[in-house]
Design a protein around this motif. Structure first.
Motif, PDB file in Angstrom:
ATOM      1  N   LYS A 196      12.278  11.269  -1.622  1.00  0.00           N
ATOM      2  CA  LYS A 196      13.499  11.717  -2.872  1.00  0.00           C
ATOM      3  C   LYS A 196      13.439  10.149  -3.594  1.00  0.00           C
ATOM      4  O   LYS A 196      13.114  10.392  -5.102  1.00  0.00           O
ATOM      5  CB  LYS A 196      14.101  10.692  -1.797  1.00  0.00           C
ATOM      6  CG  LYS A 196      15.194  11.947  -0.619  1.00  0.00           C
ATOM      7  CD  LYS A 196      15.897  11.258  -0.510  1.00  0.00           C
ATOM      8  CE  LYS A 196      16.864  12.542   0.895  1.00  0.00           C
ATOM      9  NZ  LYS A 196      18.163  11.945   1.456  1.00  0.00           N
ATOM     10  N   ALA A 197      12.218   9.102  -3.270  1.00  0.00           N
ATOM     11  CA  ALA A 197      11.635   8.390  -4.053  1.00  0.00           C
ATOM     12  C   ALA A 197      10.127   8.930  -5.121  1.00  0.00           C
ATOM     13  O   ALA A 197      10.961   8.153  -6.695  1.00  0.00           O
ATOM     14  CB  ALA A 197      11.231   7.070  -3.632  1.00  0.00           C
ATOM     15  N   VAL A 198       9.471   9.793  -4.702  1.00  0.00           N
ATOM     16  CA  VAL A 198       8.973  10.492  -6.370  1.00  0.00           C
ATOM     17  C   VAL A 198       9.552  10.777  -6.783  1.00  0.00           C
ATOM     18  O   VAL A 198       9.657  11.253  -8.663  1.00  0.00           O
ATOM     19  CB  VAL A 198       8.090  11.346  -5.583  1.00  0.00           C
ATOM     20  CG1 VAL A 198       7.343  12.135  -7.006  1.00  0.00           C
ATOM     21  CG2 VAL A 198       6.813  10.430  -4.368  1.00  0.00           C
ATOM     22  N   TYR A 199      10.573  11.288  -6.368  1.00  0.00           N
ATOM     23  CA  TYR A 199      11.849  12.930  -7.320  1.00  0.00           C
ATOM     24  C   TYR A 199      12.482  11.457  -8.146  1.00  0.00           C
ATOM     25  O   TYR A 199      12.666  12.434  -9.299  1.00  0.00           O
ATOM     26  CB  TYR A 199      12.671  13.670  -6.765  1.00  0.00           C
ATOM     27  CG  TYR A 199      13.641  14.541  -7.201  1.00  0.00           C
ATOM     28  CD1 TYR A 199      12.888  15.835  -7.411  1.00  0.00           C
ATOM     29  CD2 TYR A 199      14.955  14.133  -7.497  1.00  0.00           C
ATOM     30  CE1 TYR A 199      13.579  16.901  -8.101  1.00  0.00           C
ATOM     31  CE2 TYR A 199      15.550  15.384  -7.985  1.00  0.00           C
ATOM     32  CZ  TYR A 199      15.178  16.520  -8.166  1.00  0.00           C
ATOM     33  OH  TYR A 199      15.779  17.343  -8.768  1.00  0.00           O
ATOM     34  N   LYS A 200      13.065  10.745  -7.986  1.00  0.00           N
ATOM     35  CA  LYS A 200      13.573   9.633  -8.262  1.00  0.00           C
ATOM     36  C   LYS A 200      13.182   9.373  -9.793  1.00  0.00           C
ATOM     37  O   LYS A 200      13.039   9.620 -10.874  1.00  0.00           O
ATOM     38  CB  LYS A 200      14.358   8.873  -7.744  1.00  0.00           C
ATOM     39  CG  LYS A 200      15.224   7.794  -8.350  1.00  0.00           C
ATOM     40  CD  LYS A 200      15.712   6.330  -7.319  1.00  0.00           C
ATOM     41  CE  LYS A 200      16.141   5.284  -7.978  1.00  0.00           C
ATOM     42  NZ  LYS A 200      16.459   4.449  -7.044  1.00  0.00           N
ATOM     43  N   ALA A 218       0.503  -1.388   0.537  1.00  0.00           N
ATOM     44  CA  ALA A 218       0.048  -0.300   0.289  1.00  0.00           C
ATOM     45  C   ALA A 218       0.453   1.107   0.055  1.00  0.00           C
ATOM     46  O   ALA A 218       0.648   2.012  -0.774  1.00  0.00           O
ATOM     47  CB  ALA A 218      -1.023   0.126   1.137  1.00  0.00           C
ATOM     48  N   ASP A 219       2.098   0.900   0.627  1.00  0.00           N
ATOM     49  CA  ASP A 219       3.135   2.588   0.965  1.00  0.00           C
ATOM     50  C   ASP A 219       3.373   2.874  -0.916  1.00  0.00           C
ATOM     51  O   ASP A 219       3.779   4.121  -0.814  1.00  0.00           O
ATOM     52  CB  ASP A 219       3.986   1.806   2.256  1.00  0.00           C
ATOM     53  CG  ASP A 219       4.573   3.350   2.046  1.00  0.00           C
ATOM     54  OD1 ASP A 219       4.009   4.319   2.211  1.00  0.00           O
ATOM     55  OD2 ASP A 219       5.661   3.168   3.238  1.00  0.00           O
ATOM     56  N   GLN A 220       4.034   1.356  -1.499  1.00  0.00           N
ATOM     57  CA  GLN A 220       4.153   0.941  -2.536  1.00  0.00           C
ATOM     58  C   GLN A 220       3.016   2.544  -3.540  1.00  0.00           C
ATOM     59  O   GLN A 220       3.744   3.145  -4.277  1.00  0.00           O
ATOM     60  CB  GLN A 220       4.946   0.571  -2.378  1.00  0.00           C
ATOM     61  CG  GLN A 220       6.118   0.130  -4.497  1.00  0.00           C
ATOM     62  CD  GLN A 220       7.282   0.829  -3.889  1.00  0.00           C
ATOM     63  OE1 GLN A 220       7.987   0.866  -3.092  1.00  0.00           O
ATOM     64  NE2 GLN A 220       8.146   1.547  -4.731  1.00  0.00           N
ATOM     65  N   TRP A 221       2.442   2.230  -3.637  1.00  0.00           N
ATOM     66  CA  TRP A 221       1.280   2.819  -4.565  1.00  0.00           C
ATOM     67  C   TRP A 221       1.385   4.384  -4.078  1.00  0.00           C
ATOM     68  O   TRP A 221       0.858   4.741  -5.309  1.00  0.00           O
ATOM     69  CB  TRP A 221      -0.192   1.655  -4.396  1.00  0.00           C
ATOM     70  CG  TRP A 221      -1.305   2.265  -5.077  1.00  0.00           C
ATOM     71  CD1 TRP A 221      -1.489   2.063  -6.218  1.00  0.00           C
ATOM     72  CD2 TRP A 221      -2.756   3.362  -4.457  1.00  0.00           C
ATOM     73  NE1 TRP A 221      -2.932   2.362  -6.629  1.00  0.00           N
ATOM     74  CE2 TRP A 221      -2.582   2.863  -5.892  1.00  0.00           C
ATOM     75  CE3 TRP A 221      -2.380   4.308  -3.524  1.00  0.00           C
ATOM     76  CZ2 TRP A 221      -4.011   4.165  -5.475  1.00  0.00           C
ATOM     77  CZ3 TRP A 221      -3.124   5.098  -3.277  1.00  0.00           C
ATOM     78  CH2 TRP A 221      -4.348   5.442  -4.643  1.00  0.00           C
ATOM     79  N   LEU A 222       1.149   3.814  -2.925  1.00  0.00           N
ATOM     80  CA  LEU A 222       0.661   5.303  -2.402  1.00  0.00           C
ATOM     81  C   LEU A 222       2.047   6.623  -3.408  1.00  0.00           C
ATOM     82  O   LEU A 222       1.901   7.916  -3.368  1.00  0.00           O
ATOM     83  CB  LEU A 222       1.006   5.833  -0.686  1.00  0.00           C
ATOM     84  CG  LEU A 222       0.678   7.309  -0.549  1.00  0.00           C
ATOM     85  CD1 LEU A 222      -1.323   6.921  -0.505  1.00  0.00           C
ATOM     86  CD2 LEU A 222       0.514   6.481   0.959  1.00  0.00           C
ATOM     87  N   ILE A 223       3.326   5.738  -3.155  1.00  0.00           N
ATOM     88  CA  ILE A 223       4.528   6.450  -3.701  1.00  0.00           C
ATOM     89  C   ILE A 223       4.312   6.433  -5.348  1.00  0.00           C
ATOM     90  O   ILE A 223       3.980   7.548  -5.601  1.00  0.00           O
ATOM     91  CB  ILE A 223       5.340   6.381  -3.114  1.00  0.00           C
ATOM     92  CG1 ILE A 223       5.443   6.204  -1.114  1.00  0.00           C
ATOM     93  CG2 ILE A 223       6.850   6.630  -3.802  1.00  0.00           C
ATOM     94  CD1 ILE A 223       7.181   5.339  -1.364  1.00  0.00           C
ATOM     95  N   GLU A 224       4.565   5.822  -5.786  1.00  0.00           N
ATOM     96  CA  GLU A 224       4.308   5.957  -7.047  1.00  0.00           C
ATOM     97  C   GLU A 224       2.584   6.260  -8.123  1.00  0.00           C
ATOM     98  O   GLU A 224       3.069   6.327  -9.002  1.00  0.00           O
ATOM     99  CB  GLU A 224       4.771   4.682  -7.704  1.00  0.00           C
ATOM    100  CG  GLU A 224       5.958   3.908  -6.540  1.00  0.00           C
ATOM    101  CD  GLU A 224       6.976   3.100  -7.953  1.00  0.00           C
ATOM    102  OE1 GLU A 224       5.656   1.850  -8.112  1.00  0.00           O
ATOM    103  OE2 GLU A 224       7.611   2.478  -6.923  1.00  0.00           O
ATOM    104  N   SER A 225       1.664   5.939  -7.159  1.00  0.00           N
ATOM    105  CA  SER A 225       0.489   5.961  -8.107  1.00  0.00           C
ATOM    106  C   SER A 225      -0.611   6.924  -7.941  1.00  0.00           C
ATOM    107  O   SER A 225      -1.431   6.810  -8.312  1.00  0.00           O
ATOM    108  CB  SER A 225      -0.201   4.508  -8.589  1.00  0.00           C
ATOM    109  OG  SER A 225       0.688   3.898  -8.623  1.00  0.00           O
ATOM    110  N   SER A 226      -0.267   7.438  -6.384  1.00  0.00           N
ATOM    111  CA  SER A 226      -1.477   8.440  -5.892  1.00  0.00           C
ATOM    112  C   SER A 226      -1.846   9.660  -6.917  1.00  0.00           C
ATOM    113  O   SER A 226      -2.305   9.627  -6.459  1.00  0.00           O
ATOM    114  CB  SER A 226      -1.261   8.532  -4.580  1.00  0.00           C
ATOM    115  OG  SER A 226       0.030   9.117  -4.237  1.00  0.00           O
ATOM    116  N   ASP A 227      -0.857  10.209  -7.489  1.00  0.00           N
ATOM    117  CA  ASP A 227      -0.667  11.686  -7.957  1.00  0.00           C
ATOM    118  C   ASP A 227      -1.932  12.100  -8.822  1.00  0.00           C
ATOM    119  O   ASP A 227      -2.084  12.777  -9.081  1.00  0.00           O
ATOM    120  CB  ASP A 227       0.175  11.671  -8.416  1.00  0.00           C
ATOM    121  CG  ASP A 227       1.506  12.407  -7.510  1.00  0.00           C
ATOM    122  OD1 ASP A 227       0.977  11.943  -6.488  1.00  0.00           O
ATOM    123  OD2 ASP A 227       2.649  12.122  -8.146  1.00  0.00           O
TER     124      ASP A 227
END
Length: 728
Positions: free
Chosen positions: A720-724, A504-513
């Motif tokens: 940082k993950a989002v920026y990367k 769920a955390d990974q989805w929030l970082i990568e796909s929530s925008d």
């Protein structure tokens, strides 16, 4: 029974009050979303969303170009007036433009604000449109108060139109008053009548002092205006005989007793002049050490420094001998601190004191303040010692100078009471603009602006719903990384839930925008289902505990219903008698808290606080005693709200404490905990650092600091993950 509402339309704050038609004298302040009694007069319109009141207040410091403050001052500004008005508010930075709309017969000034990335040149908003946004937000607060809907305007609540009395500053011109009517028509949530601040103050005094006969002076010092009023009260007329089947007549004390009102205002002498004087003092101090540094008032640094000056003024107005104007990272990433003694403060504010005295003496030459039986001092700036001292000097040493009316809410309370008075009213209390009147704008122009406002409301609601889902998912992830019910933590299989939470955390970082509300709902449901399958015993234990708590709360509510309700009394009790009521309620609250009845304890502490507002003719020593017990009561309420996990109320109460005692370690700890619990990591970290400075050895403070710094680290890792990801 339906309610009538009233607002005090101040330059920096708005207060909303109401009363039921069957209890017109029982006036209640409608709280904002943070449980505070006042709404900051701040509107921020950005590309993604607009924020109003408490939510917009930080934007004054972070994004001043899209933030409007001191709105009433700018209403219906003519080409000749706007330059001087903006000059007086020199920190206003949005681009104001002369604008003559084809549907209008008058010139006006508007502000260009962005409504989205595609809105390159910005959208023009007139000042009555900005005020309509504030009225929409207040309508939302009224919805929440009456429990017709949630705090956001929805299809259900958006159709509710209520009666509203708008109390405007004494110096308002007719065009400004009509702009208020236009704003209400654009908002489409209120039927308004407009009255003056002096009419509302006089009504509030009459209700609180029903037996008073004589002449009363009122000195109302607001942020941007000083108003002096003298009113004459006659004896109570004989009540009309009751008519069978008709509603009970209104108490005559506030109807025909008011015989005359004389009022004068000055739009230059306001408490904000003290803030600017302190700002100038700080800039002189900075220039003496950093000759190459210039801080513009409209900049972020300037606004942060001005906010620190306002805070120092509040602290010194409470009677403490010295304060500090402190701002972090102001110059070259360095902190600044300017010690301020009472003597220095008086010297800095000398020009303000002279202007105040000149206006009072000018009024005194026309209407003698010395002939008044009582002079009431009210308004946001009234607590500065120089104000009472100057009033005393002008009115005479034998004058009875009092502070018995609520400085923050008296005008809104008076406006509410005024809305219930039966006609015909005395001429001096008749509305300046009665209900059902039209403003300045043509109907076509009102319709166009109303349509845009409704579109913005719908956009606000969609954004708020999506943000709520985002926060819900983020909160769930955080809670299951550290169990939300610690006493059942042993029932959680950490190894089993880790991959579920990580997904769920990974989805929030990568796909929530770019995710929709439905996407969030689906992810939340998948997370919840996965956790329940992995740890059924944990959720069974939590559900059982919740059911037991609900039973306890139902029992507490039943007990509360049996408790005798206190009157909204205006009795002029002796200081000792009123203090006994304060202490009695406080002690009962403490006993209830110790017994585990937290909600009943809250009721008792709130009752005690109500009594602290009803003292009159206090000596300076007595005032210090009352302030000390108010501080203790707010601390106890914050403690209760922590237990009840009502975090917005914790923040509100701790804010009251820290405004009087900035180094109060308990308040710093609790407000940090509240910010952390609501997901505001930055504010939590800022305040917990202060708590650590005050109590470096306190185990609870150290533990909270560790949790917040860990959460901040995780937040930075996500960023940082989002920026990367952006450059992959």
């Amino acid at each position: 029974s339906t309610r009538k509402f009233a607002i005090d339309l101040g330059s920096t704050k708005v207060v909303l009050c109401c009363a039921r038609e069957d209890e017109p004298n029982n006036v209640t302040v409608v709280p904002n979303e943070m449980s505070g009694n006042t709404n900051p007069m701040v509107v921020c319109v950005g590309e993604k969303k607009r924020e109003i009141g408490e939510a917009a207040l930080p934007k004054r410091l972070t994004t001043p170009p899209t933030t409007i403050t001191h709105l009433p001052t700018l209403l219906a500004a003519t080409p000749n007036a706007i330059a001087s008005r903006i000059s007086a508010l020199s920190h206003l930075s949005p681009p104001f433009h002369a604008h003559n709309a084809s549907t209008d017969s008058f010139d006006e000034y508007s502000v260009s604000l962005p409504l989205g990335p595609e809105d390159d040149s910005g959208t023009f908003f007139s000042m009555d449109q900005i005020l309509a946004m504030v009225l929409t937000k207040l309508a939302s607060d009224a919805d929440a108060f009456e429990k017709d809907s949630s705090t956001t305007v929805s299809e259900n609540s958006g159709s509710i139109v209520r009666n509203l009395t708008v109390v405007v500053p004494e110096g308002f011109e007719d065009a400004q008053r009509k702009s208020v009517v236009d704003a209400a028509l654009i908002c489409n949530r209120w039927n308004v009548q407009v009255v003056s601040a002096s009419q509302a103050l006089v009504t509030a005094f009459a209700a609180k002092n029903p037996q008073f006969v004589g002449t009363v002076g009122f000195v109302d010092l607001g942020s941007h205006q000083l108003t002096v009023t003298v009113a004459t009260f006659g004896p109570i007329p004989e009540a009309s005989p009751a008519v069978e089947g008709a509603p009970a007549p209104a108490p005559p004390a506030t109807v025909t007793r008011v015989q005359s009102i004389v009022s004068r205002s000055n739009g230059v002498v306001g408490s904000v002049a003290v803030d600017y004087a302190l700002y100038g003092y700080c800039m002189n101090q900075i220039a003496s050490k950093h000759s190459d540094v210039t801080i513009k008032l409209a900049s972020r640094q300037g606004q942060r420094l001005l906010a620190a000056c306002e805070k120092a003024k509040t602290v010194l107005s409470s009677g403490v001998p010295e304060a500090k104007i402190e701002v972090e990272n102001l110059i070259n990433d360095s902190d600044v601190a300017f010690p301020l003694s009472r003597t220095t403060f008086d010297e800095i504010t000398g020009t303000f004191s002279a202007d105040l005295e000149l206006f009072l003496r000018t009024f005194h030459s026309e209407v003698k303040l010395s002939d008044c039986s009582v002079v009431e001092v009210v308004g946001g700036g009234s607590r500065m010692p120089v104000v009472g001292e100057t009033v005393k000097r002008v009115a005479g040493e034998n004058a009875s100078v009092r502070y018995t009316l609520d400085s923050a809410c008296a005008i809104a309370i008076g406006g509410t009471l005024l809305s219930f008075l039966p006609e015909p009213l005395p001429a001096c209390l008749a509305p300046l603009i009665p209900n059902g009147s039209v403003g300045r704008r043509l109907e076509k122009d009102i319709a166009e602006k109303r349509e845009l406002e409704w579109k913005l409301v719908q956009r606000d609601n969609a954004i708020a719903l999506r943000e709520a889902k985002h926060n819900q998912l983020e909160s769930m992830i955080l809670e299951y990384r550290r169990p939300c019910a610690p006493k059942f933590a042993n029932l959680l299989d950490k190894e089993a839930i880790r991959p579920i939470v990580d997904k769920a955390d990974q989805w929030l970082i990568e796909s929530s925008d770019d995710a929709t509300v439905e996407d969030f709902d689906r992810t939340i449901q998948n997370l919840s289902d996965g956790l329940r399958v992995a740890c059924p015993e944990y959720f069974e234990a939590v559900a059982a505990a919740k059911q037991e708590l609900e039973k306890e709360l139902e029992l507490a509510a039943a007990n509360a219903e049996r408790e005798p309700k206190e009157d909204h009394d205006f009795r002029k009790l002796k200081k000792a008698d009123r203090m006994n009521l304060v202490k009695k309620n406080k002690e009962e609250g403490t006993d209830m808290f110790k017994a585990g009845n937290v909600e009943l304890a809250v009721m008792r502490y709130l009752n005690a606080l109500q009594h602290t507002e009803k003292f009159f003719d206090l000596s300076e020593q007595d005032k210090d005693e009352v302030e000390a017990i108010k501080l203790s009561l707010n601390s106890n309420l914050a403690m209760c709200y922590v237990k009840l996990e009502q975090w917005n109320k914790v923040i509100s109460k701790c804010g009251d404490i820290l405004s009087r005692d900035p180094s109060n370690s308990k308040a710093l700890y609790r407000v940090s905990l509240a910010h952390f619990s609501t997901g505001d990591i930055d504010k939590a970290l800022e305040t917990v650092k202060l708590a650590v400075e005050k109590e470096p050895n306190d185990s609870a403070v150290k533990s909270l600091f560790a949790k917040i710094t860990d959460a901040k680290r995780r937040e930075e890792q996500k960023a940082k993950a989002v920026y990367k990801k952006m450059f992959e």
